[in-house]
Design an enzyme around this catalytic site. Structure first.
Site, PDB file in Angstrom:
ATOM      1  N   GLY A  87     -10.044  -7.830   8.525  1.00 31.28           N
ATOM      2  CA  GLY A  87      -8.625  -6.810   9.495  1.00 31.28           C
ATOM      3  C   GLY A  87      -8.294  -7.514  10.465  1.00 31.28           C
ATOM      4  O   GLY A  87      -7.467  -7.817  10.499  1.00 31.28           O
ATOM      5  N   ARG A 101      -7.594   2.359  -3.138  1.00 32.65           N
ATOM      6  CA  ARG A 101      -8.439   2.312  -1.890  1.00 32.65           C
ATOM      7  C   ARG A 101      -9.205   3.630  -1.940  1.00 32.65           C
ATOM      8  O   ARG A 101      -8.328   4.497  -1.558  1.00 32.65           O
ATOM      9  CB  ARG A 101      -7.238   2.094  -0.424  1.00 32.65           C
ATOM     10  CG  ARG A 101      -8.309   1.971   0.364  1.00 32.65           C
ATOM     11  CD  ARG A 101      -7.571   1.194   2.171  1.00 32.65           C
ATOM     12  NE  ARG A 101      -8.424   0.383   3.009  1.00 32.65           N
ATOM     13  CZ  ARG A 101      -7.626   0.526   4.397  1.00 32.65           C
ATOM     14  NH1 ARG A 101      -6.633   1.614   4.712  1.00 32.65           N
ATOM     15  NH2 ARG A 101      -8.179  -0.343   4.663  1.00 32.65           N
ATOM     16  N   GLN A 110       0.857  -0.938   0.118  1.00 33.46           N
ATOM     17  CA  GLN A 110      -0.148   0.225   0.157  1.00 33.46           C
ATOM     18  C   GLN A 110       1.394   1.617  -0.062  1.00 33.46           C
ATOM     19  O   GLN A 110       1.711   1.044   0.694  1.00 33.46           O
ATOM     20  CB  GLN A 110      -1.003   0.245   1.196  1.00 33.46           C
ATOM     21  CG  GLN A 110      -2.336   1.680   0.937  1.00 33.46           C
ATOM     22  CD  GLN A 110      -2.822   1.112   2.683  1.00 33.46           C
ATOM     23  OE1 GLN A 110      -2.719   1.361   3.344  1.00 33.46           O
ATOM     24  NE2 GLN A 110      -4.038   0.804   2.418  1.00 33.46           N
ATOM     25  N   TYR A 160      -5.511  10.665   4.762  1.00 30.74           N
ATOM     26  CA  TYR A 160      -4.224  11.102   4.095  1.00 30.74           C
ATOM     27  C   TYR A 160      -3.952  11.714   2.875  1.00 30.74           C
ATOM     28  O   TYR A 160      -5.228  12.454   2.076  1.00 30.74           O
ATOM     29  CB  TYR A 160      -3.047   9.560   3.411  1.00 30.74           C
ATOM     30  CG  TYR A 160      -2.848   8.813   5.706  1.00 30.74           C
ATOM     31  CD1 TYR A 160      -3.187   9.654   6.729  1.00 30.74           C
ATOM     32  CD2 TYR A 160      -3.943   7.820   5.563  1.00 30.74           C
ATOM     33  CE1 TYR A 160      -2.550   8.777   7.859  1.00 30.74           C
ATOM     34  CE2 TYR A 160      -3.792   6.942   6.635  1.00 30.74           C
ATOM     35  CZ  TYR A 160      -3.396   7.874   8.001  1.00 30.74           C
ATOM     36  OH  TYR A 160      -3.734   6.817   8.775  1.00 30.74           O
TER      37      TYR A 160
END
Length: 367
Positions: A325, A230, A97, A183
């Protein structure tokens, strides 16, 4: 009807099952270099159809938390190559990622102690992690500076370079562009964090510009069939919201539809929280429809609070992949446990961030 345990094609990636290990930050890479136990950690979980690595900084500037890994220095690439080799030896597939945190950082983590960067000089009302006397400590993020227009091509280049390094040097099967959870790319997308008045602010088209430029550059570097993205349309993570996310994200996916992406990874609701947010309703089937109607063929991955029952329903409703997760933290053999309806190990929250082998590679598998 497809089951969790059926194989599936995601772009160039042939996956043994539809169970994905979501990216999970663990803060166990001092000096931004994965350790030997990182090899064990990922290899233990290689029965997932796809492993998505913990978020990995594309540059020193992109780092926002202590002891998270990078993809910009030779020693980092060598360490990641050992990890990917370990996963491949177990028959697994792994993508990394690509991460630039933007304003979710601290001066102590930035080159020469400088300010974090952001679309606009707006401090995030959130925390980051520093290591103090060997102990992970949550601290307020530092005030950021706004990126100058002249700096944005360099950001795009950093993503492209990290993607190329990941596949060609570190041995990853592909990359996932992290454009979620507040982010940098998400900061540019959303009105709460982007107050720019140039070509990268204001309209939906302008706010989406950097994400689209980054994705095109990454696809050019490693191929669309090895690139995922994502997105988190409504999560309030890291103090980022948008006043009207439905048209924004439908526009984004229509623009990306022609790039031949391997998959689209969508966080439904609030990351790690409720799957539906009453004050910010969002139509996820309409989002998928916008992507498909524009010609997008990538696998559709859903994420947030899934167990086996919800996952099977999602597949019945048309999802291709389901990301799990925290269950993967404490259950290295989660695929087998789901297949056999075996009980799951409970996780220890105190060992999520930082530390050593405890709570990382010592969770037991089924006998």
């Amino acid at each position: 009807m497809s089951t969790l345990f059926d194989p599936v094609q995601a772009g160039d990636l042939r996956l043994a099952n539809r169970i994905v290990m979501a990216p999970l930050t663990r803060n166990r890479s001092p000096e931004a270099v994965p350790q030997e136990m990182t090899e064990t950690y990922y290899a233990q979980r290689a029965t997932a159809g796809l492993l998505i690595s913990e978020a990995t900084a594309i540059s020193h500037q992109g780092q926002g938390y202590a002891d998270v890994p990078g993809l910009y220095a030779p020693e980092q690439l060598l360490a990641w190559k050992r990890v990917t080799d370990a996963v491949h030896a177990q028959g697994g597939k792994i993508v990394t990622q690509l991460w630039h945190v933007g304003r979710v950082s601290h001066n102590e983590l930035q080159p020469a102690g400088g300010q974090p960067v952001a679309p606009s000089a707006i401090t995030a009302k959130t925390k980051t992690v520093l290591i103090k006397d060997g102990v992970p400590t949550f601290v307020d993020t530092s005030a950021p500076r706004a990126l100058q227009l002249s700096e944005l091509p360099g950001i795009v280049h950093d993503y492209e370079r990290a993607a190329r390094y990941a596949v060609q040097s570190a041995g990853f099967d592909g990359v996932e562009i992290h454009a979620a959870n507040g982010y940098l790319l998400d900061q540019f997308l959303k009105t709460g964090s982007n107050h720019r008045e140039d070509a990268y602010g204001g309209s939906i088209e302008n706010r989406a510009r950097l994400l689209i430029e980054v994705t095109r550059a990454v696809v050019q570097a490693v191929g669309g069939g090895r690139t995922g993205i994502r997105l988190s349309p409504v999560t309030p993570a890291n103090d980022v919201i948008d006043t009207d996310p439905q048209p924004l994200f439908e526009y984004v996916l229509r623009e990306l539809a022609s790039l031949g992406l391997a998959y689209v990874h969508v966080i439904e609701g609030a990351t790690g929280g409720p799957r539906e947010i009453a004050e910010r309703p969002f139509d996820y089937p309409a989002l998928k429809a916008a992507y498909r109607e524009a010609g997008g063929q990538g696998a559709w991955m859903v994420n947030n609070g899934y167990d086996k029952v919800l996952a099977e329903k999602a597949l019945a409703d048309g999802a291709d992949l389901v990301a799990f997760g925290k269950a993967f933290i404490s259950n290295p053999d989660l695929v087998r446990r789901l297949r056999e309806d075996a009980p799951l190990n409970a996780w220890d929250k105190t060992t999520f961030y930082g530390g050593g082998a405890k709570g990382y590679i010592d969770y037991p598998a089924l006998a």
